[in-house]
Design a protein around this motif. Structure first.
Motif, PDB file in Angstrom:
ATOM      1  N   PRO B  34      54.418  32.699  44.088  1.00 35.23           N
ATOM      2  CA  PRO B  34      54.679  33.291  42.757  1.00 35.23           C
ATOM      3  C   PRO B  34      55.179  32.199  41.809  1.00 35.23           C
ATOM      4  O   PRO B  34      55.930  31.312  42.231  1.00 35.23           O
ATOM      5  N   PRO B  35      54.729  32.198  40.561  1.00 37.20           N
ATOM      6  CA  PRO B  35      55.142  31.136  39.629  1.00 37.20           C
ATOM      7  C   PRO B  35      56.640  31.271  39.319  1.00 37.20           C
ATOM      8  O   PRO B  35      57.143  32.382  39.161  1.00 37.20           O
ATOM      9  N   GLU B  36      57.297  30.152  39.209  1.00 44.48           N
ATOM     10  CA  GLU B  36      58.744  30.208  38.983  1.00 44.48           C
ATOM     11  C   GLU B  36      59.066  30.780  37.617  1.00 44.48           C
ATOM     12  O   GLU B  36      60.034  31.506  37.450  1.00 44.48           O
ATOM     13  N   ASP B  37      58.239  30.468  36.625  1.00 46.13           N
ATOM     14  CA  ASP B  37      58.507  30.991  35.277  1.00 46.13           C
ATOM     15  C   ASP B  37      57.964  32.402  35.091  1.00 46.13           C
ATOM     16  O   ASP B  37      58.136  32.997  34.035  1.00 46.13           O
ATOM     17  N   GLY B  38      57.333  32.944  36.094  1.00 47.05           N
ATOM     18  CA  GLY B  38      56.839  34.322  36.015  1.00 47.05           C
ATOM     19  C   GLY B  38      55.632  34.495  35.117  1.00 47.05           C
ATOM     20  O   GLY B  38      55.172  35.614  34.902  1.00 47.05           O
ATOM     21  N   ARG B  39      55.082  33.383  34.569  1.00 49.03           N
ATOM     22  CA  ARG B  39      53.968  33.519  33.622  1.00 49.03           C
ATOM     23  C   ARG B  39      52.656  33.787  34.340  1.00 49.03           C
ATOM     24  O   ARG B  39      52.281  33.095  35.278  1.00 49.03           O
ATOM     25  N   VAL B  40      51.963  34.812  33.882  1.00 50.53           N
ATOM     26  CA  VAL B  40      50.693  35.191  34.498  1.00 50.53           C
ATOM     27  C   VAL B  40      49.649  35.269  33.394  1.00 50.53           C
ATOM     28  O   VAL B  40      49.910  35.842  32.336  1.00 50.53           O
ATOM     29  N   ASP B  41      48.484  34.670  33.603  1.00 46.64           N
ATOM     30  CA  ASP B  41      47.442  34.678  32.566  1.00 46.64           C
ATOM     31  C   ASP B  41      46.562  35.911  32.656  1.00 46.64           C
ATOM     32  O   ASP B  41      46.024  36.379  31.664  1.00 46.64           O
ATOM     33  N   GLN B  42      46.372  36.380  33.880  1.00 50.62           N
ATOM     34  CA  GLN B  42      45.484  37.527  34.042  1.00 50.62           C
ATOM     35  C   GLN B  42      45.983  38.346  35.213  1.00 50.62           C
ATOM     36  O   GLN B  42      46.368  37.787  36.248  1.00 50.62           O
ATOM     37  N   GLU B  43      45.980  39.662  35.042  1.00 51.51           N
ATOM     38  CA  GLU B  43      46.524  40.504  36.107  1.00 51.51           C
ATOM     39  C   GLU B  43      45.524  41.591  36.457  1.00 51.51           C
ATOM     40  O   GLU B  43      44.890  42.177  35.591  1.00 51.51           O
ATOM     41  N   TYR B  44      45.364  41.807  37.732  1.00 53.29           N
ATOM     42  CA  TYR B  44      44.550  42.926  38.215  1.00 53.29           C
ATOM     43  C   TYR B  44      45.488  43.916  38.892  1.00 53.29           C
ATOM     44  O   TYR B  44      46.133  43.572  39.885  1.00 53.29           O
ATOM     45  N   GLY B  45      45.582  45.110  38.375  1.00 52.23           N
ATOM     46  CA  GLY B  45      46.419  46.149  38.993  1.00 52.23           C
ATOM     47  C   GLY B  45      45.657  46.771  40.157  1.00 52.23           C
ATOM     48  O   GLY B  45      44.584  47.340  39.971  1.00 52.23           O
ATOM     49  N   LEU B  46      46.177  46.614  41.335  1.00 53.32           N
ATOM     50  CA  LEU B  46      45.444  47.067  42.528  1.00 53.32           C
ATOM     51  C   LEU B  46      46.217  48.164  43.270  1.00 53.32           C
ATOM     52  O   LEU B  46      46.043  48.320  44.478  1.00 53.32           O
ATOM     53  N   HIS B  47      47.014  48.913  42.548  1.00 52.78           N
ATOM     54  CA  HIS B  47      47.824  49.943  43.195  1.00 52.78           C
ATOM     55  C   HIS B  47      46.920  50.954  43.904  1.00 52.78           C
ATOM     56  O   HIS B  47      45.937  51.417  43.337  1.00 52.78           O
ATOM     57  N   GLY B  48      47.256  51.228  45.140  1.00 54.82           N
ATOM     58  CA  GLY B  48      46.473  52.199  45.918  1.00 54.82           C
ATOM     59  C   GLY B  48      45.211  51.617  46.522  1.00 54.82           C
ATOM     60  O   GLY B  48      44.462  52.312  47.199  1.00 54.82           O
ATOM     61  N   ARG B  49      44.976  50.350  46.261  1.00 57.50           N
ATOM     62  CA  ARG B  49      43.769  49.721  46.795  1.00 57.50           C
ATOM     63  C   ARG B  49      44.097  48.831  47.998  1.00 57.50           C
ATOM     64  O   ARG B  49      45.233  48.437  48.210  1.00 57.50           O
ATOM     65  N   ILE B  50      43.025  48.529  48.726  1.00 60.28           N
ATOM     66  CA  ILE B  50      43.156  47.750  49.956  1.00 60.28           C
ATOM     67  C   ILE B  50      42.720  46.308  49.668  1.00 60.28           C
ATOM     68  O   ILE B  50      41.656  46.105  49.069  1.00 60.28           O
ATOM     69  N   VAL B  51      43.513  45.360  50.105  1.00 62.82           N
ATOM     70  CA  VAL B  51      43.195  43.950  49.855  1.00 62.82           C
ATOM     71  C   VAL B  51      43.061  43.213  51.190  1.00 62.82           C
ATOM     72  O   VAL B  51      43.952  43.299  52.041  1.00 62.82           O
ATOM     73  N   MET B  52      41.947  42.529  51.335  1.00 64.17           N
ATOM     74  CA  MET B  52      41.723  41.691  52.520  1.00 64.17           C
ATOM     75  C   MET B  52      41.142  40.357  52.051  1.00 64.17           C
ATOM     76  O   MET B  52      40.644  40.251  50.930  1.00 64.17           O
ATOM     77  N   ALA B  53      41.178  39.395  52.943  1.00 65.95           N
ATOM     78  CA  ALA B  53      40.432  38.160  52.670  1.00 65.95           C
ATOM     79  C   ALA B  53      38.940  38.506  52.628  1.00 65.95           C
ATOM     80  O   ALA B  53      38.521  39.552  53.138  1.00 65.95           O
ATOM     81  N   GLY B  54      38.139  37.648  52.012  1.00 67.90           N
ATOM     82  CA  GLY B  54      36.692  37.841  52.051  1.00 67.90           C
ATOM     83  C   GLY B  54      36.223  37.884  53.494  1.00 67.90           C
ATOM     84  O   GLY B  54      36.746  37.152  54.342  1.00 67.90           O
TER      85      GLY B  54
END
Ligand SMILES: [Zn+2]
Lengths: 427, 555
Positions: B34-54
């Motif tokens: 996670p960036p120390e300054d908390g700055r994010v350029d683009q965000e994808y909200g993935l609530h309720g979704r499943i995340v895996m590696a490719g």
């Protein structure tokens, strides 16, 4: 002296691949003197003609007038944009050129067809109806104890086939060289290559080449135990045909060689089918394989790249947006005759002999400078020869081995891939 | 640019993460802290979704001469699945033996980001890599086939020093740009050229006098001592032959603890019981695999429908030609190097044999208890086209669905299998192991197949759809190198993956013997046989990534 050869001061190149026939001999030694090339070792006369030719100076032209490459490519892009069915023919090029041609054909909803696919389609038809058992050059060279040259003049087509495959000094599975029998089916086939320590016997079944199919059919019939009514078939005694059947059964590994484009029989597809069924039958008890030769002017490369990128052999039409295969109705000859095709883009980057078909349709030629042309094309763009002007890859006529081509000269002209990609970017 | 994937439920078995809600940060194509300054350029909200590696397919026939033979041979199959070009993608065809372009697109559309061609003949390596270069979207890699090539068999027969054999194996991996080595019907492809029609584990090759056991032990030891991450990839003896369960058991027991990967083991798990002399050896093989920790496997699941088998095993494929459907096939002897056989096949649920093959594959999946040693494959296209993977995942995760499917198969096959008694349902965590973390670990891909900091940002996001077939068939997002390439199961950006290779050490003096061998027997020069990095990299179709090998050792 450099094995890699690309650096400017190198003057001799070893292990050079010859792109001028489908055999792709890769043991040539080529010397560069200025902008001339000289074959020092291992070139057949076809290779000498190809490597040592002096090509005329050539510039891109529109209607016979010199223009810049960019102007020529812009004109081509405009003509493709206007065409309802552009036809990409010839396709005598390397893997890179073929990739670019397919991409352009896909983008412009055109047709792709190689100059030799009218012959190759007979092989493809057999593959798609029955399949086959085949071998490759190295396997044949080391293993075959009986080689049948069937109905086609392999020595004329590939001047080093006998030297490199049939008559090597040494083979792998015995001390020295294997003893092999060579059988020629057909009268007048050049047999002069079948000589040397490994040739045990040379046998000829001297039928007219136009009737080689009858001899092959009789051979298969006899092997299937069917009677033959007459004493001879196309001038060949049935006993000689039976003798060949016996030899094939007794051989450990026979190889039946054909070149579909050289066949003189009325129905090449039937001939190839009969040959392949003969091989299949032999494999019930011993080993036997077919070996399809030919494939000059990048024909095998074009068919293979089209095969893996589209799923189909040539000719393929992208007119509907998805590739479609139809050996008759997608051929450029048919598209010209039927009037469906309205623009011909002809690609010929090896020999200067691969002329575009005669047509009054607007024609663009991407060709070797000095290519024979019956009439002046609307646009001409000189392209380099793969393996002389630029690096690349070609697939050999056993459809297994592919070879790397090197740039031997500072490129005199851009590669077909560069020109085709630049044209696509202008669409 | 920093991208944040927020609030997804993450399955990352390589890092022990089992369905926890986590944020993932991506910068420059890599997963970062996670960036120390908390700055994010683009965000994808993935609530309720499943995340895996490719996902990673460790065994799929996507490139090389035999696949192109299959393509050229089967226009009727392509015609059922034409693929039109779009403003982004090229035209092609799908189904059993898809065009290279379509294969790449469809793998990505299923959330796969890497595919490994398991049967690259060194003599055909240049073409295999050209075909893989024309397979967009995914990373690639290939296993060099050894074990029926005459150079190796001559070494083995002459009882050459193991170090010289190791040099040759390593040289081949370099020359063919491979990441691993596969052996197919050990010694058998060569034996077939001498007219042997079978070669069991301890049967002698008529010319060389060696046995498949010699080949297996020598090659597996060589790879281990060369430090190549992936163990010898073994397509064993007697593929598809009823009774081969015995051969497979003897093979596992005979490996003397050496690491070995047994591929498409379903095709090697057949008994001879019953009226049709064809029965399941699934339970026996699963027990052997569970007991022998040096063994990993992939299944080669059969699913019903038209497909095309394509294998280097010319001997066994010739035997299978009697089942060709449609009735056409190709068998080849190749370059004193290997061979191949391409035989179209139609698996029917109403056929006892085919239905039992289906059940045997599922038995193996459900009875082998360590998901780190079993990978999800259909041996595309041999058991079924890879596009069936979502269906296969549902069969593994959903017992009710599986039992419904079992009602449709030949009743005697259902009765002859213990499948109906197996209650196991795979979890998402186990699926993530079998399709990501396990293959990555086995192949030695250090920064693929997981979502830890430093990993390559190849990430797949799914809806948590209880219909797992639908879920795995249409990912919400697929990221490749941190870029969205698929959205809602459709390509939104075309990219080219890289080629993964291994570079084990070898003593260059082996090249002297090879040079001599090539000049005496081959029709291609030694120098032209070798495939350079430039040939892969030129033309902008992806780079070459060298994966690490351990130090070379001797025993
Ligand atoms: Zn496989």
């Amino acid at each position: 002296m450099s094995a890699m050869g690309e650096n400017a001061d190198a003057s001799t190149f070893e292990n050079v691949v010859c792109p001028f026939c489908g055999l792709l001999c890769d043991d040539l030694e080529v010397e560069r003197q200025g902008t001339d090339l000289k074959i020092r070792k291992n070139g057949c006369h076809r290779a000498v003609v190809g490597f040592e030719r002096a090509l005329p100076a050539s510039k891109p032209q529109i209607a016979g007038k010199d223009v810049s490459l960019d102007e020529a490519m812009t004109a081509v892009a405009q003509m493709i944009n206007k065409a309802s069915l552009p036809m990409y023919g010839g396709l005598s090029t390397d893997v890179g050129g073929m990739r670019a041609a397919l991409s352009l054909a896909d983008r412009s909803s055109g047709v792709v067809d190689h100059a030799f696919s009218g012959a190759a389609k007979h092989n493809m038809a057999v593959l798609q109806q029955a399949g086959w058992i085949t071998s490759t050059l190295t396997e044949t060279r080391n293993r075959a104890d009986l080689i049948v040259i069937a109905g086609s003049d392999i020595h004329k087509l590939h001047h080093r086939f006998f030297e490199r495959i049939v008559c090597p000094e040494e083979t792998m599975f015995q001390d020295g060289a294997i003893k092999r029998t060579v059988v020629f089916i057909g009268d007048g086939l050049d047999q002069s290559g079948a000589k040397g320590a490994c040739i045990d016997e040379v046998i000829t079944l001297p039928c007219p080449l136009e009737q080689a199919d009858e001899v092959l059919a009789a051979l298969l019939a006899r092997m299937r135990g069917k009677p033959i009514a007459s004493q001879d078939v196309a001038g060949v005694a049935v006993s000689d045909i039976e003798d060949l059947a016996k030899r094939l059964h007794e051989a450990s590994y026979s190889v039946l060689v054909w070149a579909v484009g050289e066949l003189k029989v009325p129905e090449p597809e039937l001939f190839v089918h009969t040959l392949c069924e003969t091989v299949k039958l032999l494999n019930r008890t011993t080993r036997s394989a077919g070996l399809s030769m030919g494939g000059g002017e990048g024909a095998i490369t074009a068919n293979s790249v089209c095969g893996w990128q589209s799923g189909y052999p040539l000719p393929v039409s992208y007119a509907s947006g998805a590739p479609k295969y139809d050996p008759e109705f997608n051929s450029i000859d048919y598209k010209i005759a039927s009037g469906e095709g309205d623009l011909l883009v002809w690609l010929a980057s090896f020999t200067t002999d691969l002329e575009p078909p005669e047509t009054s349709l607007p024609t663009i030629v991407l060709g070797t400078p000095g290519i024979k042309l019956k009439r002046q094309p609307e646009v001409f763009i000189p392209v380099g020869t793969p393996g002389i002007d630029h690096a690349g890859q070609l697939i050999r006529n056993d459809s297994v081995v592919s070879l790397p081509l090197r740039a031997l000269l500072a490129p005199r002209h851009p590669s077909a891939a560069e020109v085709l990609s630049a044209i696509e970017a202008k669409l | 640019m920093l991208i944040k994937l927020t609030g997804g439920r993450v399955y990352d078995p390589a890092n022990g993460v089992d369905g926890e809600i986590r944020d993932i940060y991506v910068r420059d194509g890599k997963i970062v802290s996670p960036p120390e300054d908390g700055r994010v350029d683009q965000e994808y909200g993935l609530h309720g979704r499943i995340v895996m590696a490719g996902a990673i397919d460790p065994h799929t026939h996507i490139g090389g001469g035999k696949m192109t033979i299959g393509r050229l041979m089967l226009p009727e199959d392509h015609r059922g699945d034409p693929v039109c070009h779009t403003h982004l993608t090229r035209g092609g065809c799908g189904h059993a033996v898809p065009s290279t372009l379509t294969a790449g697109y469809r793998y990505a559309e299923m959330g796969y980001t890497a595919c490994f061609e398991p049967a690259m003949l060194p003599a055909n390596a240049r073409q295999a890599h050209m075909e893989m270069a024309d397979t967009p979207m995914v990373d690639k890699g290939a296993f060099a086939m050894l074990g029926s090539d005459d150079f190796f068999l001559r070494q083995l027969a002459a009882k050459d020093d193991i170090e010289a054999i190791k040099d040759y194996v390593a040289w081949t991996i370099h020359a063919s740009q491979a990441i691993a080595v596969k052996v197919v019907n050990p010694g058998g492809i060569s034996a077939f050229k001498f007219n042997q029609r079978e070669l069991d584990l301890d049967e002698q090759h008529v010319h060389y006098g060696i046995t498949p056991r010699d080949v297996l032990l020598t090659l597996s030891r060589s790879l281990k001592e060369l430090g190549v991450a992936h163990p010898l990839h073994v397509h064993g003896c007697n593929l598809g032959v009823p009774g081969n369960v015995e051969t497979t058991e003897r093979t596992i027991a005979g490996m003397e603890g050496l690491p070995v990967h047994l591929t498409h083991i379903q095709f090697h798990s057949y008994g001879t019981e019953g009226d049709l002399k064809f029965s399941s050896g699934g339970a026996r093989i699963a027990e052997m695999v569970n007991k022998h920790k040096n063994i990993s496997i992939d299944v080669g699941q059969v699913l019903f429908g038209q497909t095309c088998t394509a294998s280097g095993d010319s001997m066994r494929q010739y035997g299978n030609t009697k089942s060709a459907n449609p009735k056409k096939w190709v068998v080849m002897d190749i370059e004193c190097d290997a061979g191949c056989g391409v035989v179209p096949m139609k698996y029917r649920d109403k056929s006892f044999v085919n239905a039992l093959q289906w059940a045997i594959g599922l038995e193996l999946f459900l009875l082998i208890d360590d998901p780190w040693r079993i990978f999800l494959t259909t041996d595309h296209p041999n058991g079924a086209p890879f596009t069936c993977y979502p269906h296969l995942i549902r069969l593994l995760m959903d017992k009710g669905f599986r039992n419904d499917m079992m009602q449709k198969i030949h009743p005697d096959a259902a009765a002859a299998s213990i499948l109906g008694t197996l209650d196991r349902e795979y979890t998402l965590y186990e699926i993530a192991i079998m399709t990501r973390a396990g293959p990555a670990k086995s192949l030695g891909l250090r920064d693929r197949g997981h979502l830890g900091v430093g990993a390559h940002a190849d990430i797949t996001v799914y809806d948590d759809n209880p219909d797992r077939e639908a879920m795995f068939g249409t990912p919400v997002f697929v990221f490749k190198n941190g870029e969205v390439i698929v959205r809602g199961g459709k390509i939104v950006k075309v990219v080219h993956g890289d080629t993964h290779v291994a570079r084990p050490d070898f003593d260059p003096s082996i090249e002297k013997s090879l040079r001599d061998y090539f000049s005496r027997y081959h029709t291609m020069s030694f120098d032209n046989f070798k495939l350079s990095d430039a040939e892969i990299e030129d033309g902008g179709r992806g780079g070459v990534i060298i994966q690490p090998t351990a130090a070379r050792s001797t025993s």
